[in-house]
Design an enzyme around this catalytic site. Sequence first.
Site, PDB file in Angstrom:
ATOM      1  N   TYR A 156      34.449 -18.941  10.123  1.00 36.98           N
ATOM      2  CA  TYR A 156      35.154 -18.452   8.940  1.00 36.98           C
ATOM      3  C   TYR A 156      36.556 -17.949   9.266  1.00 36.98           C
ATOM      4  CZ  TYR A 156      31.417 -18.386   5.387  1.00 36.98           C
ATOM      5  OH  TYR A 156      30.479 -18.711   4.455  1.00 36.98           O
ATOM      6  N   LYS A 207      23.012 -23.031  17.718  1.00 34.83           N
ATOM      7  CA  LYS A 207      22.962 -24.483  17.889  1.00 34.83           C
ATOM      8  C   LYS A 207      23.400 -24.749  19.334  1.00 34.83           C
ATOM      9  CE  LYS A 207      22.318 -28.670  16.289  1.00 34.83           C
ATOM     10  NZ  LYS A 207      21.012 -29.192  15.861  1.00 34.83           N
ATOM     11  N   ASP A 239      18.719 -25.722  12.803  1.00 33.63           N
ATOM     12  CA  ASP A 239      18.007 -26.709  11.965  1.00 33.63           C
ATOM     13  C   ASP A 239      16.515 -26.395  11.919  1.00 33.63           C
ATOM     14  OD1 ASP A 239      17.966 -27.344  14.693  1.00 33.63           O
ATOM     15  OD2 ASP A 239      18.111 -29.512  14.399  1.00 33.63           O
ATOM     16  N   ASP A 263      25.307 -17.341   6.420  1.00 35.55           N
ATOM     17  CA  ASP A 263      25.613 -17.592   5.012  1.00 35.55           C
ATOM     18  C   ASP A 263      24.552 -18.518   4.413  1.00 35.55           C
ATOM     19  OD1 ASP A 263      27.155 -17.738   2.602  1.00 35.55           O
ATOM     20  OD2 ASP A 263      27.903 -19.688   3.258  1.00 35.55           O
ATOM     21  N   ASP A 267      20.975 -17.511   1.909  1.00 35.21           N
ATOM     22  CA  ASP A 267      20.707 -18.077   0.579  1.00 35.21           C
ATOM     23  C   ASP A 267      19.317 -18.709   0.546  1.00 35.21           C
ATOM     24  OD1 ASP A 267      23.253 -17.453  -0.435  1.00 35.21           O
ATOM     25  OD2 ASP A 267      23.424 -19.387  -1.447  1.00 35.21           O
TER      26      ASP A 267
END
Length: 373
Positions: A156, A207, A239, A263, A267
């Site tokens: 970000y 990752k 993942d 983020d 959600d």
Amino acid sequence: MSTDSSINDSAIGSSTTKKILILPGDGIGPEIVTEAVKVLETVNDKFALGLVFEEGLLGGCAIDATGVPFPDKTLAQAKAADAILLGAVGGPKWDQIDRSIRPERGLLAIRSELELFGNLRPATLYPQLAAASSLKPEVVSGLDILIVRELTGGIYFGSPRGIDETDSGERRGYNTYVYTESEIRRVGHLAFESARKRGGKVCSVDKANVLEVTMLWREVMTELGKDYPDVELSHMYVDNAAMQLVRAPKQFDVIVTGNMFGDILSDQASMLTGSIGMLPSASLAINGKGLYEPCHGSAPDIAGQGLANPLATILSAAMMLRYSLDMSEPADTIEAGVGAVLDQGLRTADIVSDGMRQVGTREMGSAVLSTLR
Ligand code: IPM
Ligand code: MG
């Protein structure tokens, strides 16, 4: 925590005055914040908390009023405040605006300026709402996950970033995914400390099979884990974590991860609980100052209609009392009030199910208020 002595106090004679900055923002923000402020005013009186409130501009409303999403005045107000309550920012009205001053940039800037590096996003299932989850009740009942998202670094904020042209005239967009060791360490500490007060487990999500930056993330988390022998540390690729969250979410206690993965996963985790309209969040600085906001966005499609669920914002206000102001009794009282209105069968549109009574934003807020009086 500091109390700014320059602050005026309408709570006369109180040496413990705490200044709360209210940033209603855009879309449904003003409606839901109105209800949360009523709740805060009520506990302020009831428990003589000495809270004083001030309003400010952030996001699209700030662009309309001043031309920028995070005006200097808001920065000064935020720095002077002990804690901040935010509604939500953004909406289609500002979608075409230059990307450097989009409403979301204001949110990112306030997080960054105040160094709100530690974002706590709980995903807790209220038993009354088990039917609202899209997953089977047995998969989600009793769910209690805390996502600790790094909030002021990662892709970000990394540079270089931009959209430019290659030598052959083709457009090219790029961002930089970067973390320093100290950034990883401080959010790691927050996660381990949080786990100590909960289920004693941290799952670090990365990752590391592909990205160097998260190879470092994993190394630092592993080193840090040695300081917390009482906390069980595991690692998971993002993942797989996304898959495990819907397959068997109750395996998780605390999840710690970087800005972008956090983020997305937060959600996803929110839907396990039935509605993102129920979930509060805290964004904390090292000094305990925090910005509190619902996990959901500004929902422009239902803005101004009195339909939005104010409970996530009300619960964010409770988190604010608990984490930044060390006022756990009124926080408990608010949270119990939310449980009570759900027990009464009141539901906003996002969480309504058969046999429940659908109410609007105001009625839901008032119902919580009446449990407090
Ligand atoms: C969030 C939001 C923000 C983010 C947006 C509005 C910039 O999605 O708080 O999760 O990506 O951090
Ligand atoms: Mg988000």
